[in-house]
Scaffold this motif. Structure first.
Motif, mmCIF file in Angstrom:
data_model
loop_
_atom_site.group_PDB
_atom_site.id
_atom_site.type_symbol
_atom_site.label_atom_id
_atom_site.label_comp_id
_atom_site.label_asym_id
_atom_site.label_seq_id
_atom_site.Cartn_x
_atom_site.Cartn_y
_atom_site.Cartn_z
ATOM 1 N N HIS A 16 4.930 -24.766 6.310
ATOM 2 C CA HIS A 16 5.323 -25.892 7.171
ATOM 3 C C HIS A 16 6.287 -26.817 6.439
ATOM 4 C CE1 HIS A 16 4.970 -28.992 10.248
ATOM 5 N NE2 HIS A 16 4.749 -29.863 9.284
ATOM 6 N N GLN A 17 5.992 -27.106 5.176
ATOM 7 C CA GLN A 17 6.854 -28.006 4.403
ATOM 8 C C GLN A 17 8.240 -27.405 4.178
ATOM 9 O OE1 GLN A 17 4.862 -30.852 4.846
ATOM 10 N NE2 GLN A 17 5.887 -31.394 2.951
ATOM 11 N N ALA A 18 8.281 -26.099 3.998
ATOM 12 C CA ALA A 18 9.554 -25.439 3.680
ATOM 13 C C ALA A 18 10.310 -24.972 4.912
ATOM 14 C CB ALA A 18 9.298 -24.245 2.757
ATOM 15 N N GLY A 19 9.618 -24.856 6.039
ATOM 16 C CA GLY A 19 10.260 -24.279 7.214
ATOM 17 C C GLY A 19 10.579 -22.817 6.999
ATOM 18 N N ALA A 20 9.703 -22.129 6.279
ATOM 19 C CA ALA A 20 9.912 -20.714 5.956
ATOM 20 C C ALA A 20 8.560 -20.035 5.828
ATOM 21 C CB ALA A 20 10.706 -20.573 4.656
ATOM 22 N N LEU A 21 8.585 -18.712 5.798
ATOM 23 C CA LEU A 21 7.398 -17.863 5.612
ATOM 24 C C LEU A 21 6.435 -17.863 6.796
ATOM 25 C CD1 LEU A 21 6.405 -18.335 1.855
ATOM 26 C CD2 LEU A 21 7.839 -16.584 2.888
ATOM 27 N N LEU A 22 6.804 -18.535 7.861
ATOM 28 C CA LEU A 22 5.975 -18.508 9.060
ATOM 29 C C LEU A 22 6.877 -18.770 10.261
ATOM 30 C CD1 LEU A 22 3.009 -18.156 9.927
ATOM 31 C CD2 LEU A 22 2.785 -20.638 9.898
ATOM 32 N N PRO A 23 7.031 -17.794 11.160
ATOM 33 C CA PRO A 23 7.898 -18.010 12.328
ATOM 34 C C PRO A 23 7.481 -19.263 13.091
ATOM 35 C CG PRO A 23 7.253 -15.710 12.174
ATOM 36 C CD PRO A 23 6.446 -16.448 11.144
ATOM 37 N N GLY A 40 7.080 -8.466 11.124
ATOM 38 C CA GLY A 40 8.508 -8.647 11.344
ATOM 39 C C GLY A 40 9.341 -8.088 10.205
ATOM 40 N N ASP A 41 10.577 -8.574 10.115
ATOM 41 C CA ASP A 41 11.511 -8.059 9.109
ATOM 42 C C ASP A 41 11.757 -9.046 7.982
ATOM 43 O OD1 ASP A 41 12.872 -9.953 10.530
ATOM 44 O OD2 ASP A 41 14.588 -8.682 11.056
ATOM 45 N N ARG A 42 10.926 -10.090 7.897
ATOM 46 C CA ARG A 42 11.044 -11.068 6.816
ATOM 47 C C ARG A 42 9.665 -11.344 6.226
ATOM 48 N NH1 ARG A 42 15.138 -15.820 9.072
ATOM 49 N NH2 ARG A 42 16.926 -14.449 9.509
ATOM 50 N N MET A 43 9.668 -11.809 4.983
ATOM 51 C CA MET A 43 8.401 -12.146 4.351
ATOM 52 C C MET A 43 7.742 -13.312 5.086
ATOM 53 S SD MET A 43 7.506 -13.573 0.513
ATOM 54 C CE MET A 43 8.203 -12.218 -0.403
ATOM 55 N N THR A 44 6.441 -13.217 5.273
ATOM 56 C CA THR A 44 5.645 -14.317 5.806
ATOM 57 C C THR A 44 4.526 -14.612 4.813
ATOM 58 O OG1 THR A 44 4.039 -12.934 6.994
ATOM 59 C CG2 THR A 44 6.090 -13.492 8.166
ATOM 60 N N ILE A 45 3.696 -15.587 5.137
ATOM 61 C CA ILE A 45 2.591 -15.942 4.243
ATOM 62 C C ILE A 45 1.624 -14.783 4.047
ATOM 63 C CG2 ILE A 45 2.713 -18.409 4.765
ATOM 64 C CD1 ILE A 45 0.326 -17.996 6.674
ATOM 65 N N ALA A 46 1.639 -13.799 4.956
ATOM 66 C CA ALA A 46 0.737 -12.655 4.830
ATOM 67 C C ALA A 46 1.113 -11.767 3.649
ATOM 68 C CB ALA A 46 0.740 -11.841 6.121
ATOM 69 N N ASP A 47 2.379 -11.693 3.312
ATOM 70 C CA ASP A 47 2.825 -10.766 2.270
ATOM 71 C C ASP A 47 2.379 -11.169 0.864
ATOM 72 O OD1 ASP A 47 4.490 -8.682 3.750
ATOM 73 O OD2 ASP A 47 5.352 -10.542 4.502
#
Length: 274
Positions: A142-149, A212-219
């Motif tokens: 949430h802070q980074a606006g990344a790793l979570l769609p 998906g095709d990008r890293m998320t917090i699951a990876d």
């Protein structure tokens, strides 16, 4: 004899020319003075404008308002997932190691920081402390606006997968981290882990990342679970073995392992990594 002066000024941030006509004829001294003035202005603009960076290096930069979070971790523990996520997102942070004695590397009682006594814990800039891996990973995203769609089904798939791993995978590793666990408990846990890793492999399919095709917090979390599996000789599908090998080549994963003093071979890790 006076000279009528027409001054053409190129705006430093626009392509067009603006034309200004002085209202009277100037004598030669005044022409020289005006010319010197505009040459000085143009020189200043050139010195202060950096076209590459789009900044003005001649002026002091404003003080940074960036805050640094503190990740309390144990090498090779589940906090490694948060460590990878922090590196991947580029958020500022620092590490504080927690010993098995529940003392931090700088001598504090970790239970005063996190009364639950478990890593990870993430101390925020206001001194508040966030615990539990899923919550910390979502906070980082949430802070980074990344790793979570931001929206769509992939957001919920990432949360679903991470939740599954924090409970069904992580939970079943506990008998391997406790010397007083019975062999029957370990055998039962091993069977469940094999089953759950097969479920994860089916979800991964041929994609480079779990959702998906990008890293998320699951990876990052899956990386830790697979390395735990390697340490404890838990059989995982070949697809997950290949996935881990690729993930270990990612700069964020490689740096996190190096920062924590960990080998790519998890069998060389420490014995207590809960």
């Amino acid at each position: 004899m006076g000279t009528e002066v027409v001054i053409r000024v190129r705006h430093p941030f626009r392509s067009h020319l603006s034309r200004h006509r002085l209202c009277r004829r100037l004598d030669s001294a005044e022409v020289t003075l005006v010319g010197d003035f505009f040459r000085a202005v143009i020189k200043l603009l050139r010195e202060c404008t950096n076209p590459r960076a789009g900044q003005h290096p001649s002026f002091p930069s404003p003080p940074s308002t960036e805050t640094v979070m503190i990740l309390y971790y144990a090498p090779g523990g589940c906090s490694l997932a948060d460590h990878i996520a922090l590196i991947e997102t580029g958020l500022p942070y620092k590490l504080v190691k927690v010993e098995r004695s529940k003392r931090t590397e700088d001598g504090r009682d970790f239970t005063m920081i996190n009364p639950k006594g478990f890593i990870p814990a993430l101390e925020l800039d206001d001194g508040s402390v966030l615990t539990e891996n899923l919550a910390i990973l979502v906070y980082i995203a949430h802070q980074a606006g990344a790793l979570l769609p931001g929206d769509g089904l992939d957001r919920w798939r990432a949360l679903e997968a991470t939740s599954f791993m924090t409970t069904e995978l992580h939970g079943n590793f506990r008998p391997f981290f406790h010397a007083d666990a019975t062999q029957a408990e370990r055998d039962k846990a091993r069977k469940l882990l094999v089953k759950h890793f097969a479920t994860i492999a089916e979800q991964l399919g041929d994609r480079p990342f779990l959702v998906g095709d990008r890293m998320t917090i699951a990876d990052p979390y899956l990386v830790v679970m697979l390395m735990w599996a390697g340490k404890n000789e838990i059989e995982v599908p070949e697809r997950l073995t290949g996935y881990l090998a690729q993930m270990q080549k990612m700069p964020s994963v490689a740096r996190a392992l190096a920062d924590e003093g960990l080998s790519l071979n998890p069998r060389q890790w420490f014995t207590d990594q809960r």
